[in-house]
Design a protein around this motif. Structure first.
Motif, short mmCIF file in Angstrom:
data_model
loop_
_atom_site.label_atom_id
_atom_site.label_comp_id
_atom_site.label_asym_id
_atom_site.label_seq_id
_atom_site.Cartn_x
_atom_site.Cartn_y
_atom_site.Cartn_z
N PRO A 24 -57.96 49.20 21.83
CA PRO A 24 -56.78 49.33 20.97
C PRO A 24 -55.82 50.39 21.51
N LEU A 25 -54.55 50.19 21.22
CA LEU A 25 -53.56 51.18 21.62
C LEU A 25 -53.64 52.37 20.68
N ILE A 26 -53.36 53.53 21.21
CA ILE A 26 -53.31 54.72 20.37
C ILE A 26 -51.92 54.75 19.70
N PRO A 27 -51.78 55.44 18.58
CA PRO A 27 -50.52 55.44 17.85
C PRO A 27 -49.30 55.82 18.71
N GLU A 28 -49.46 56.73 19.64
CA GLU A 28 -48.33 57.13 20.49
C GLU A 28 -47.87 55.97 21.37
N GLN A 29 -48.81 55.15 21.86
CA GLN A 29 -48.45 53.99 22.68
C GLN A 29 -47.71 52.95 21.83
N VAL A 30 -48.17 52.76 20.61
CA VAL A 30 -47.50 51.82 19.70
C VAL A 30 -46.09 52.32 19.41
N ASP A 31 -45.95 53.60 19.11
CA ASP A 31 -44.64 54.17 18.80
C ASP A 31 -43.67 54.02 19.98
N ARG A 32 -44.16 54.25 21.20
CA ARG A 32 -43.30 54.10 22.38
C ARG A 32 -42.87 52.65 22.57
N LEU A 68 -42.51 41.67 21.43
CA LEU A 68 -43.49 42.64 20.94
C LEU A 68 -44.25 42.08 19.74
N ALA A 69 -43.55 41.41 18.83
CA ALA A 69 -44.21 40.82 17.66
C ALA A 69 -45.18 39.73 18.07
N LEU A 70 -44.78 38.86 18.99
CA LEU A 70 -45.68 37.79 19.45
C LEU A 70 -46.91 38.37 20.14
N ALA A 71 -46.70 39.41 20.92
CA ALA A 71 -47.83 40.04 21.60
C ALA A 71 -48.76 40.71 20.59
N ALA A 72 -48.19 41.37 19.60
CA ALA A 72 -49.01 42.11 18.63
C ALA A 72 -49.71 41.18 17.65
N VAL A 73 -48.99 40.21 17.11
CA VAL A 73 -49.54 39.36 16.06
C VAL A 73 -50.39 38.24 16.62
N HIS A 74 -49.97 37.64 17.73
CA HIS A 74 -50.65 36.47 18.27
C HIS A 74 -51.40 36.75 19.57
N ALA A 75 -51.42 38.00 20.00
CA ALA A 75 -52.08 38.39 21.25
C ALA A 75 -51.57 37.56 22.43
N THR A 127 -40.46 43.34 10.19
CA THR A 127 -41.26 44.31 9.46
C THR A 127 -41.93 45.26 10.44
N GLY A 128 -41.64 46.51 10.30
CA GLY A 128 -42.27 47.52 11.14
C GLY A 128 -41.64 47.67 12.50
N LEU A 129 -41.20 46.57 13.10
CA LEU A 129 -40.65 46.66 14.45
C LEU A 129 -39.23 47.19 14.46
N SER A 130 -38.45 46.86 13.43
CA SER A 130 -37.06 47.30 13.43
C SER A 130 -36.92 48.73 12.93
N THR A 131 -37.89 49.25 12.24
CA THR A 131 -37.84 50.62 11.76
C THR A 131 -37.88 51.56 12.95
N GLY A 132 -36.84 52.32 13.11
CA GLY A 132 -36.78 53.26 14.22
C GLY A 132 -36.27 52.65 15.51
#
Length: 90
Positions: free
Chosen positions: A4-12, A26-33, A73-78
């Motif tokens: 798993p990615l650490i939170p800092e890697q996800v944030d970057r 990013l969403a396709l990679a995260a949600v559908h691997a 959701t989540g991806l556009s924040t920030g």
């Protein structure tokens, strides 16, 4: 072995996804691997909006949320550069 990615890697990663296309990747990679090569070869025929199904590399999966929710959701924040994330459905 999956790690798993650490939170800092996800944030970057989220911060680097500044365009709709990169947020979708990013969403396709995260949600559908999905891998980059699989995402790059997606065709319109791989997306079945009516039945809420997406086929990636021959594997079909049903969306549990709307495509817009998945992408925003989540991806556009920030990553939206201070803009308000889109919350309406497609």
């Amino acid at each position: 072995m999956l790690q798993p990615l650490i939170p800092e890697q996800v944030d970057r990663s989220v911060a680097a996804a500044t365009t709709p296309a990169t947020r979708l990747i990013l969403a396709l990679a995260a949600v559908h691997a999905a891998r980059v090569a699989q995402i790059a070869t997606l065709m319109l025929d791989d997306v079945d909006l009516g039945n809420r199904r997406l086929t990636i590399a021959g594997a079909s999966a049903r969306w549990t949320t709307s495509p817009c929710s998945c992408c925003w959701t989540g991806l556009s924040t920030g990553a939206a550069g201070g803009r308000t994330p889109r919350t309406s459905t497609c």
